[in-house]
Design a protein around this motif. Structure first.
Motif, mmCIF file in Angstrom:
data_model
loop_
_atom_site.group_PDB
_atom_site.id
_atom_site.type_symbol
_atom_site.label_atom_id
_atom_site.label_comp_id
_atom_site.label_asym_id
_atom_site.label_seq_id
_atom_site.Cartn_x
_atom_site.Cartn_y
_atom_site.Cartn_z
ATOM 1 N N ALA A 1 0.837 -1.209 0.000
ATOM 2 C CA ALA A 1 0.000 0.000 0.000
ATOM 3 C C ALA A 1 0.868 1.254 0.000
ATOM 4 O O ALA A 1 0.600 2.218 -0.733
ATOM 5 N N ILE A 2 1.917 1.241 0.810
ATOM 6 C CA ILE A 2 2.811 2.402 0.898
ATOM 7 C C ILE A 2 3.526 2.620 -0.429
ATOM 8 O O ILE A 2 3.591 3.739 -0.947
ATOM 9 N N ASN A 3 4.067 1.525 -1.001
ATOM 10 C CA ASN A 3 4.789 1.640 -2.267
ATOM 11 C C ASN A 3 3.862 2.054 -3.404
ATOM 12 O O ASN A 3 4.259 2.811 -4.286
ATOM 13 N N LYS A 4 2.617 1.579 -3.373
ATOM 14 C CA LYS A 4 1.652 1.943 -4.403
ATOM 15 C C LYS A 4 1.382 3.440 -4.351
ATOM 16 O O LYS A 4 1.324 4.115 -5.390
ATOM 17 N N ALA A 5 1.229 3.981 -3.136
ATOM 18 C CA ALA A 5 0.984 5.415 -2.975
ATOM 19 C C ALA A 5 2.192 6.218 -3.469
ATOM 20 O O ALA A 5 2.036 7.247 -4.140
ATOM 21 N N ARG B 1 4.478 5.264 -5.705
ATOM 22 C CA ARG B 1 4.550 5.157 -7.163
ATOM 23 C C ARG B 1 3.539 6.083 -7.821
ATOM 24 O O ARG B 1 3.845 6.764 -8.803
ATOM 25 N N SER B 2 2.339 6.135 -7.270
ATOM 26 C CA SER B 2 1.290 6.986 -7.818
ATOM 27 C C SER B 2 1.682 8.456 -7.734
ATOM 28 O O SER B 2 1.488 9.228 -8.685
ATOM 29 N N ARG B 3 2.239 8.842 -6.594
ATOM 30 C CA ARG B 3 2.676 10.226 -6.395
ATOM 31 C C ARG B 3 3.755 10.603 -7.401
ATOM 32 O O ARG B 3 3.710 11.676 -8.015
ATOM 33 N N ALA C 1 9.831 17.283 -9.948
ATOM 34 C CA ALA C 1 9.749 15.830 -10.104
ATOM 35 C C ALA C 1 11.046 15.123 -9.729
ATOM 36 O O ALA C 1 11.014 13.991 -9.236
ATOM 37 N N GLN C 2 12.187 15.788 -9.937
ATOM 38 C CA GLN C 2 13.471 15.137 -9.689
ATOM 39 C C GLN C 2 13.630 14.634 -8.251
ATOM 40 O O GLN C 2 13.967 13.462 -8.050
ATOM 41 N N PRO C 3 13.399 15.469 -7.231
ATOM 42 C CA PRO C 3 13.572 14.956 -5.870
ATOM 43 C C PRO C 3 12.570 13.855 -5.524
ATOM 44 O O PRO C 3 12.904 12.939 -4.767
ATOM 45 N N GLU C 4 11.374 13.922 -6.102
ATOM 46 C CA GLU C 4 10.387 12.870 -5.837
ATOM 47 C C GLU C 4 10.872 11.535 -6.402
ATOM 48 O O GLU C 4 10.744 10.500 -5.748
ATOM 49 N N LEU C 5 11.402 11.569 -7.614
ATOM 50 C CA LEU C 5 11.918 10.348 -8.230
ATOM 51 C C LEU C 5 13.067 9.766 -7.409
ATOM 52 O O LEU C 5 13.104 8.561 -7.142
ATOM 53 N N MET C 6 13.988 10.624 -6.990
ATOM 54 C CA MET C 6 15.135 10.131 -6.230
ATOM 55 C C MET C 6 14.719 9.657 -4.840
ATOM 56 O O MET C 6 15.309 8.749 -4.283
ATOM 57 N N LYS D 1 13.647 4.955 -1.140
ATOM 58 C CA LYS D 1 12.617 4.159 -0.466
ATOM 59 C C LYS D 1 12.466 2.775 -1.096
ATOM 60 O O LYS D 1 11.668 1.968 -0.643
ATOM 61 N N GLY D 2 13.182 2.522 -2.170
ATOM 62 C CA GLY D 2 13.153 1.195 -2.771
ATOM 63 C C GLY D 2 12.025 0.964 -3.754
ATOM 64 O O GLY D 2 11.723 -0.174 -4.104
ATOM 65 N N VAL D 3 11.396 2.047 -4.233
ATOM 66 C CA VAL D 3 10.295 1.903 -5.188
ATOM 67 C C VAL D 3 10.846 1.766 -6.603
ATOM 68 O O VAL D 3 10.318 0.999 -7.411
ATOM 69 N N PHE D 4 11.903 2.496 -6.901
ATOM 70 C CA PHE D 4 12.545 2.447 -8.214
ATOM 71 C C PHE D 4 14.016 2.126 -8.057
ATOM 72 O O PHE D 4 14.620 2.416 -7.024
ATOM 73 N N HIS D 5 14.591 1.575 -9.121
ATOM 74 C CA HIS D 5 16.034 1.387 -9.166
ATOM 75 C C HIS D 5 16.682 2.720 -9.529
ATOM 76 O O HIS D 5 16.073 3.542 -10.228
#
Length: 87
Positions: free
Chosen positions: A19-23, A25-27, A54-59, A64-68
């Protein structure tokens, strides 16, 4: 179905993390969509502002382990080059 107490606990943890990771990713996708929309409109200033947001959100998604890390870097790089080509 989880039978042992340990597997039941792991199932609960997995649900919570999902649930946390889904939120998260959506953000992140929302921020990326704002950049895409600004690029589509042809407004370079708005696109640059959206990319900077968007850059700091992606990083953060990386930490948090959502993206590589390479995935996030690739997305940022491709968006940055598209924003730069608007001007």
């Amino acid at each position: 179905m989880a039978n042992t107490p340990q597997s039941k606990k792991r199932a609960r943890q997995n649900e919570r993390r999902f649930a946390i990771n889904k939120a998260r990713r959506s953000r992140i996708r929302t921020y990326l969509r704002k950049v895409e929309e600004a690029i589509a409109s042809g407004d370079q200033d708005a696109a640059q502002a959206a990319l900077r947001a968007a850059q700091p959100e992606l990083m953060r998604g990386v930490t948090k382990g959502v993206f590589h890390k390479n995935t996030a870097s690739r997305k940022i790089s491709r968006l940055a080059s598209r924003v730069k080509s608007l001007g």
